[in-house]
Design an enzyme around this catalytic site. Structure first.
Site, mmCIF file in Angstrom:
data_model
loop_
_atom_site.group_PDB
_atom_site.id
_atom_site.type_symbol
_atom_site.label_atom_id
_atom_site.label_comp_id
_atom_site.label_asym_id
_atom_site.label_seq_id
_atom_site.Cartn_x
_atom_site.Cartn_y
_atom_site.Cartn_z
ATOM 1 N N THR A 33 0.841 -1.187 0.000
ATOM 2 C CA THR A 33 0.000 0.000 0.000
ATOM 3 C C THR A 33 0.880 1.243 0.000
ATOM 4 O O THR A 33 1.963 1.224 0.575
ATOM 5 C CB THR A 33 -0.881 -0.021 1.263
ATOM 6 N N GLY A 34 0.406 2.312 -0.645
ATOM 7 C CA GLY A 34 1.150 3.567 -0.608
ATOM 8 C C GLY A 34 1.553 4.037 -1.992
ATOM 9 O O GLY A 34 1.405 3.320 -2.979
ATOM 10 N N SER A 35 2.102 5.253 -2.055
ATOM 11 C CA SER A 35 2.332 5.903 -3.350
ATOM 12 C C SER A 35 3.425 5.227 -4.178
ATOM 13 O O SER A 35 3.284 5.061 -5.392
ATOM 14 C CB SER A 35 2.682 7.380 -3.130
ATOM 15 N N ALA A 92 7.462 1.837 3.344
ATOM 16 C CA ALA A 92 7.692 1.944 4.789
ATOM 17 C C ALA A 92 7.747 3.421 5.149
ATOM 18 O O ALA A 92 8.017 4.267 4.298
ATOM 19 C CB ALA A 92 8.988 1.249 5.194
ATOM 20 N N ASP A 93 7.468 3.727 6.410
ATOM 21 C CA ASP A 93 7.535 5.109 6.903
ATOM 22 C C ASP A 93 8.899 5.417 7.506
ATOM 23 O O ASP A 93 9.345 6.558 7.494
ATOM 24 C CB ASP A 93 6.417 5.343 7.917
ATOM 25 N N LYS A 103 5.803 0.862 9.804
ATOM 26 C CA LYS A 103 4.806 1.004 8.748
ATOM 27 C C LYS A 103 3.466 1.339 9.386
ATOM 28 O O LYS A 103 3.298 1.179 10.575
ATOM 29 C CB LYS A 103 4.686 -0.298 7.949
ATOM 30 N N GLU A 112 -0.650 -5.769 5.949
ATOM 31 C CA GLU A 112 0.696 -5.744 5.362
ATOM 32 C C GLU A 112 1.624 -6.707 6.103
ATOM 33 O O GLU A 112 2.403 -7.429 5.494
ATOM 34 C CB GLU A 112 1.269 -4.319 5.408
ATOM 35 N N LYS A 130 13.204 8.332 4.267
ATOM 36 C CA LYS A 130 12.643 7.364 5.224
ATOM 37 C C LYS A 130 13.727 6.656 6.038
ATOM 38 O O LYS A 130 13.422 5.851 6.919
ATOM 39 C CB LYS A 130 11.796 6.313 4.480
#
Length: 236
Positions: A33-35, A92-93, A103, A112, A130
């Protein structure tokens, strides 16, 4: 780089493409998930369409991933129907030097973690912003909580030294609700000394479904960077 193109977007595309290129025909693929992961899903669809890739099936980690996979023509399957996942691609964040992750910025970390942990190979796609020396330095830790348990879990997290905050919706009144129908507490712990230990402690608190610490799950981290308006991808 072509004038007018957003360098950050181009860099995310390059990282997504690098990850998508590692998928082999006949694979079961965890779709994160995510950009940045969204670009990987798009490029997987392109490879299928061109015939360069055949016979892959995706396991989505969120409603977003499921919608994108359908949009780009990637057949989907479920964990009930398969015995293994060959490769997972996810963002990941935060990423530390040991490839441990935080995350959950997109509130999908429970699914996830299930999918990414099952994969033989888990590729993390991030940009260099990140990267941190210690998890928790820049990003709060997302914790998914059953709605009835928000108050007791908040108290338990405060006793551990965390500062929990209920995640509220943007352009929507009220809290963020996950795909599982739960709520998210974003907890500031500061730099986390022992992610593996904290992960276990948190998941032993009744009412917490899962937390955003991914310890020892990632096999490869692909990092996108921009230097002098040129984007490049390197492996950690």
């Amino acid at each position: 780089m072509t004038a007018g193109l957003d360098p950050v977007k181009v860099m995310k595309q390059e990282v997504g493409r690098a990850a998508a290129n590692r998928v082999k025909s006949g694979s079961i693929v965890g779709l994160g998930t995510g950009s940045t992961t969204a670009f990987a899903i798009q490029f997987l669809g392109d490879r299928l369409k061109s015939g360069e890739l055949t016979d892959i099936r995706g396991v989505p980690t969120s409603f977003q991933a499921s919608v994108l996979a359908k949009q780009y023509g990637i057949p989907l399957t479920t964990l009930d129907e398969i015995s293994k996942i060959d490769i997972a691609i996810d963002g990941a964040d935060e990423v530390d030097p040991q490839k441990n992750l935080i995350k959950g910025g997109g509130a999908a970390h429970t699914r996830e973690k299930i999918v990414d942990s099952l994969a033989d190979e888990f590729i993390v796609v991030v940009d260099s912003s990140k990267l941190v020396d210690r998890l928790g330095s820049t990003f709060p830790l997302p914790v998914e909580v059953l709605p009835m348990a928000v108050a007791p879990v908040t108290n338990a997290l405060e006793k551990l030294g965390g500062k929990p905050e209920l995640r509220m919706g943007v352009k929507k009144d009220g809290p963020v609700i996950t795909d599982q129908g739960n709520m998210i507490l974003d907890v500031e712990f500061g730099a986390i000394d022992n992610p593996a230990e904290l992960e276990k402690i948190l998941n032993n608190i009744p009412g917490i479904l899962e937390n955003g610490l991914f310890v020892g799950v990632a096999t490869l981290v692909l990092i996108g960077e921009i230097k002098n308006d040129q984007s490049s991808v390197r492996e950690m």
